[in-house]
Scaffold this motif. Sequence first.
Motif, PDB file in Angstrom:
ATOM      1  N   ALA A  78       2.269   3.619  -5.299  1.00 53.83           N
ATOM      2  CA  ALA A  78       1.291   2.555  -4.980  1.00 53.83           C
ATOM      3  C   ALA A  78       0.151   2.688  -5.986  1.00 53.83           C
ATOM      4  CB  ALA A  78       0.793   2.653  -3.541  1.00 53.83           C
ATOM      5  N   LYS A  79      -1.061   2.438  -5.558  1.00 48.99           N
ATOM      6  CA  LYS A  79      -2.258   2.607  -6.385  1.00 48.99           C
ATOM      7  C   LYS A  79      -2.074   2.040  -7.804  1.00 48.99           C
ATOM      8  CE  LYS A  79      -4.305   6.535  -3.887  1.00 48.99           C
ATOM      9  NZ  LYS A  79      -5.662   6.134  -3.567  1.00 48.99           N
ATOM     10  N   GLY A  80      -1.816   2.899  -8.785  1.00 54.28           N
ATOM     11  CA  GLY A  80      -1.813   2.490 -10.187  1.00 54.28           C
ATOM     12  C   GLY A  80      -0.851   1.363 -10.513  1.00 54.28           C
ATOM     13  N   SER A 112       0.841  -1.200   0.000  1.00 53.29           N
ATOM     14  CA  SER A 112       0.000   0.000   0.000  1.00 53.29           C
ATOM     15  C   SER A 112       0.877   1.251   0.000  1.00 53.29           C
ATOM     16  CB  SER A 112      -0.877   0.023   1.252  1.00 53.29           C
ATOM     17  OG  SER A 112      -0.056   0.211   2.387  1.00 53.29           O
ATOM     18  N   GLY A 113       0.199   2.381  -0.220  1.00 50.47           N
ATOM     19  CA  GLY A 113       0.901   3.659  -0.164  1.00 50.47           C
ATOM     20  C   GLY A 113       1.322   4.010   1.250  1.00 50.47           C
ATOM     21  N   THR A 114       0.480   3.669   2.200  1.00 52.95           N
ATOM     22  CA  THR A 114       0.803   3.977   3.596  1.00 52.95           C
ATOM     23  C   THR A 114       2.087   3.271   4.023  1.00 52.95           C
ATOM     24  OG1 THR A 114      -1.557   4.128   4.073  1.00 52.95           O
ATOM     25  CG2 THR A 114      -0.086   3.873   5.954  1.00 52.95           C
ATOM     26  N   GLU A 115       2.192   2.015   3.670  1.00 54.28           N
ATOM     27  CA  GLU A 115       3.407   1.277   4.028  1.00 54.28           C
ATOM     28  C   GLU A 115       4.628   1.876   3.330  1.00 54.28           C
ATOM     29  OE1 GLU A 115       2.897  -3.209   3.920  1.00 54.28           O
ATOM     30  OE2 GLU A 115       0.964  -2.453   3.270  1.00 54.28           O
ATOM     31  N   ILE A 131       6.704  15.605  -0.030  1.00 52.21           N
ATOM     32  CA  ILE A 131       5.645  16.365  -0.704  1.00 52.21           C
ATOM     33  C   ILE A 131       5.053  15.571  -1.869  1.00 52.21           C
ATOM     34  CG2 ILE A 131       7.246  17.546  -2.292  1.00 52.21           C
ATOM     35  CD1 ILE A 131       5.564  20.131  -1.742  1.00 52.21           C
ATOM     36  N   GLU A 132       3.769  15.809  -2.128  1.00 53.94           N
ATOM     37  CA  GLU A 132       3.129  15.251  -3.330  1.00 53.94           C
ATOM     38  C   GLU A 132       3.302  16.269  -4.469  1.00 53.94           C
ATOM     39  OE1 GLU A 132      -1.163  14.012  -2.058  1.00 53.94           O
ATOM     40  OE2 GLU A 132      -0.224  15.111  -0.430  1.00 53.94           O
ATOM     41  N   PRO A 133       3.846  15.869  -5.614  1.00 54.75           N
ATOM     42  CA  PRO A 133       3.942  16.815  -6.736  1.00 54.75           C
ATOM     43  C   PRO A 133       2.569  17.329  -7.180  1.00 54.75           C
ATOM     44  CG  PRO A 133       5.371  14.952  -7.114  1.00 54.75           C
ATOM     45  CD  PRO A 133       4.566  14.615  -5.898  1.00 54.75           C
ATOM     46  N   LEU A 161       9.372  12.342  -2.569  1.00 56.50           N
ATOM     47  CA  LEU A 161       8.142  12.636  -3.309  1.00 56.50           C
ATOM     48  C   LEU A 161       7.127  11.518  -3.108  1.00 56.50           C
ATOM     49  CD1 LEU A 161       9.478  14.109  -6.660  1.00 56.50           C
ATOM     50  CD2 LEU A 161       8.757  15.321  -4.592  1.00 56.50           C
ATOM     51  N   ASP A 162       5.905  11.913  -2.792  1.00 60.88           N
ATOM     52  CA  ASP A 162       4.815  10.957  -2.677  1.00 60.88           C
ATOM     53  C   ASP A 162       4.042  10.961  -3.992  1.00 60.88           C
ATOM     54  OD1 ASP A 162       2.533   9.524  -2.223  1.00 60.88           O
ATOM     55  OD2 ASP A 162       2.152  10.342  -0.226  1.00 60.88           O
ATOM     56  N   GLU A 163       4.327   9.956  -4.821  1.00 60.89           N
ATOM     57  CA  GLU A 163       3.631   9.844  -6.119  1.00 60.89           C
ATOM     58  C   GLU A 163       2.641   8.685  -6.090  1.00 60.89           C
ATOM     59  OE1 GLU A 163       4.794  10.997  -9.704  1.00 60.89           O
ATOM     60  OE2 GLU A 163       6.496  12.242  -9.149  1.00 60.89           O
ATOM     61  N   VAL A 164       2.111   8.411  -4.903  1.00 60.98           N
ATOM     62  CA  VAL A 164       1.151   7.314  -4.763  1.00 60.98           C
ATOM     63  C   VAL A 164      -0.066   7.557  -5.652  1.00 60.98           C
ATOM     64  CG1 VAL A 164      -0.492   6.274  -3.137  1.00 60.98           C
ATOM     65  CG2 VAL A 164       1.905   6.554  -2.478  1.00 60.98           C
ATOM     66  N   GLN A 165      -0.556   8.805  -5.659  1.00 63.71           N
ATOM     67  CA  GLN A 165      -1.760   9.100  -6.442  1.00 63.71           C
ATOM     68  C   GLN A 165      -1.430   9.674  -7.821  1.00 63.71           C
ATOM     69  OE1 GLN A 165      -6.056  11.365  -5.744  1.00 63.71           O
ATOM     70  NE2 GLN A 165      -4.987  10.506  -4.025  1.00 63.71           N
ATOM     71  N   CYS A 166      -0.388  10.509  -7.903  1.00 66.07           N
ATOM     72  CA  CYS A 166      -0.136  11.222  -9.165  1.00 66.07           C
ATOM     73  C   CYS A 166       0.852  10.503 -10.073  1.00 66.07           C
ATOM     74  CB  CYS A 166       0.325  12.650  -8.884  1.00 66.07           C
ATOM     75  SG  CYS A 166       1.900  12.748  -8.022  1.00 66.07           S
ATOM     76  N   ALA A 196      -1.651  17.789   2.743  1.00 64.35           N
ATOM     77  CA  ALA A 196      -1.007  16.544   2.293  1.00 64.35           C
ATOM     78  C   ALA A 196      -1.796  15.337   2.760  1.00 64.35           C
ATOM     79  CB  ALA A 196       0.408  16.472   2.847  1.00 64.35           C
ATOM     80  N   PHE A 197      -1.618  14.245   2.045  1.00 61.63           N
ATOM     81  CA  PHE A 197      -2.149  12.958   2.492  1.00 61.63           C
ATOM     82  C   PHE A 197      -1.103  11.905   2.180  1.00 61.63           C
ATOM     83  CE2 PHE A 197      -4.476   8.982   2.240  1.00 61.63           C
ATOM     84  CZ  PHE A 197      -5.254   9.048   3.382  1.00 61.63           C
ATOM     85  N   HIS A 198      -0.660  11.206   3.225  1.00 66.25           N
ATOM     86  CA  HIS A 198       0.341  10.158   3.023  1.00 66.25           C
ATOM     87  C   HIS A 198      -0.135   8.819   3.559  1.00 66.25           C
ATOM     88  CE1 HIS A 198       3.037  13.284   1.688  1.00 66.25           C
ATOM     89  NE2 HIS A 198       2.925  13.926   2.827  1.00 66.25           N
ATOM     90  N   GLY A 199      -1.399   8.743   3.973  1.00 69.32           N
ATOM     91  CA  GLY A 199      -1.930   7.485   4.478  1.00 69.32           C
ATOM     92  C   GLY A 199      -2.512   7.665   5.865  1.00 69.32           C
TER      93      GLY A 199
HETATM   94  N1  PLP Z   1      -0.119   8.974  -0.409  1.00 70.41           N
HETATM   95  C1  PLP Z   1      -1.006   9.529  -1.237  1.00 70.41           C
HETATM   96  C2  PLP Z   1      -0.615  10.734  -2.043  1.00 70.41           C
HETATM   97  C3  PLP Z   1      -2.294   9.006  -1.358  1.00 70.41           C
HETATM   98  O1  PLP Z   1      -3.184   9.581  -2.177  1.00 70.41           O
HETATM   99  C4  PLP Z   1      -2.631   7.862  -0.600  1.00 70.41           C
HETATM  100  C5  PLP Z   1      -3.984   7.293  -0.665  1.00 70.41           C
HETATM  101  O2  PLP Z   1      -4.923   7.917  -1.083  1.00 70.41           O
HETATM  102  C6  PLP Z   1      -1.664   7.306   0.251  1.00 70.41           C
HETATM  103  C7  PLP Z   1      -0.417   7.883   0.313  1.00 70.41           C
HETATM  104  C8  PLP Z   1      -1.987   6.097   1.071  1.00 70.41           C
HETATM  105  O3  PLP Z   1      -2.075   4.994   0.233  1.00 70.41           O
HETATM  106  P1  PLP Z   1      -2.874   3.681   0.689  1.00 70.41           P
HETATM  107  O4  PLP Z   1      -4.303   4.060   0.835  1.00 70.41           O
HETATM  108  O5  PLP Z   1      -2.602   2.709  -0.433  1.00 70.41           O
HETATM  109  O6  PLP Z   1      -2.265   3.216   1.949  1.00 70.41           O
END
Ligand code: PLP
Length: 391
Positions: A244-246, A98-101, A182-184, A215-220, A130-133
């Motif tokens: 993560a995600k995609g 996951s992105g959180t991990e 940071i998320e781009p 950089l948190d590119e989990v979503q972007c 910001a959102f990192h999980g």
């Molecule tokens: N980082 C970003 C930018 C996210 O958008 C998300 C989830 O929306 C996460 C981290 C957390 O990812 P996950 O829900 O897969 O743990």
Amino acid sequence: MNAPFPPVLPTYNRTPLSFVKGEGVWLTEASGARYLDLTSGIAVNALGHAHPALVQVLHDQAQALWHVSNLYKIPAQEQLAQALVDNTFADTVFFTNSGTEAAELAIKMVRKYWYERGEDRPTILTFEGAFHGRSTGAIAAAGSEKMTKGFGPLMPGFKVLPWGDHDALKAALDDSVAAVMIEPVQGEGGIRPLPDQCLKGLRDACDSTGALLVLDEVQCGMGRTGRLFAHEWAGIAPDIMMVAKGIGGGFPLGAVLATANAASGMTAGTHGSTYGGNPLACAIGAKVVEIVTAPGFLEDVQRKSAGFRQSLEGLVAAHPDVFEAVRGQGLILGLKCRAPNADVVKAAQAQHLLTVPAADNVVRLLPPLTITPEELSDAVARLDAAAQSLV
Ligand code: PLP
């Protein structure tokens, strides 16, 4: 008598829709009702639902081997890591679920880096919105009251700065700062892209103090902006990146990508995961990466997203009481609303179009990257009908 506590922990306000089938950009309910999906499971189904190549890989790998421990060599994991290294700034990759991990490991990696150097750098700078999980580390990193209230004591070591405030960043970025995270393009925060100039400036600022850029590119990431990773538009590279995600196309898979320098503290025994990087996840991830990096795929995302954006600008102009502006890049777009975003999401749903609300009164549009121009036009027509229904 008190109502019984629901068997599913009630942490979500769920929409009363339930899907039994997905195909491409379409989701179908048991009744047969079809919905055009501009959510992609919140930027997860990058190749749409039930992409034939992913179904085939899933099927083949499931018959061969699902899971073995990271105690053993996993060729599919090595292959996916190599593909990511070949296509990015990274020298090395750790796989998560996951992105959180991924965020947790990124934080650990930063701390270990400075520990090994014998420097006391207690602070990671993060940004409002910001959102990192949702782990204890990730909520402390984002710092918003909405996510942290009631979950204290919060993990120390984060300083949350206002978004887009260069002076605040300059003042905060001293020799106590271990990293900037940071998320781009802020996703949950309301599709707020960091301008290329700012990302470049941030890279330079980090270099001037030695702070790592995370950089948190989990979503972007994973093609959503029209490049494999969003930071490529700014012509810079991070030290560490969460993905993560995609990358799993719907199968739980995440990753931390890093330079050899940033990862140098992560030796045997310093981190691990039971499931992370197992053969099933990595076989699917490798196919996603192969498809997204195939010649022409990202150019196609760029081309069709340009047309989509133009149509959305027209939609905003046609409905000034409902919409204010279009934000984002590629196929991670947001409609900043004048009407309450929840009403817009609901009105779109009545037109059998699925969208996602975000902070800052934004409606997120995150279609599968494989969506066709015709399906994008269909989506705009449904948004138009939704907007008309609101006035
Ligand atoms: N980082 C970003 C930018 C996210 O958008 C998300 C989830 O929306 C996460 C981290 C957390 O990812 P996950 O829900 O897969 O743990």
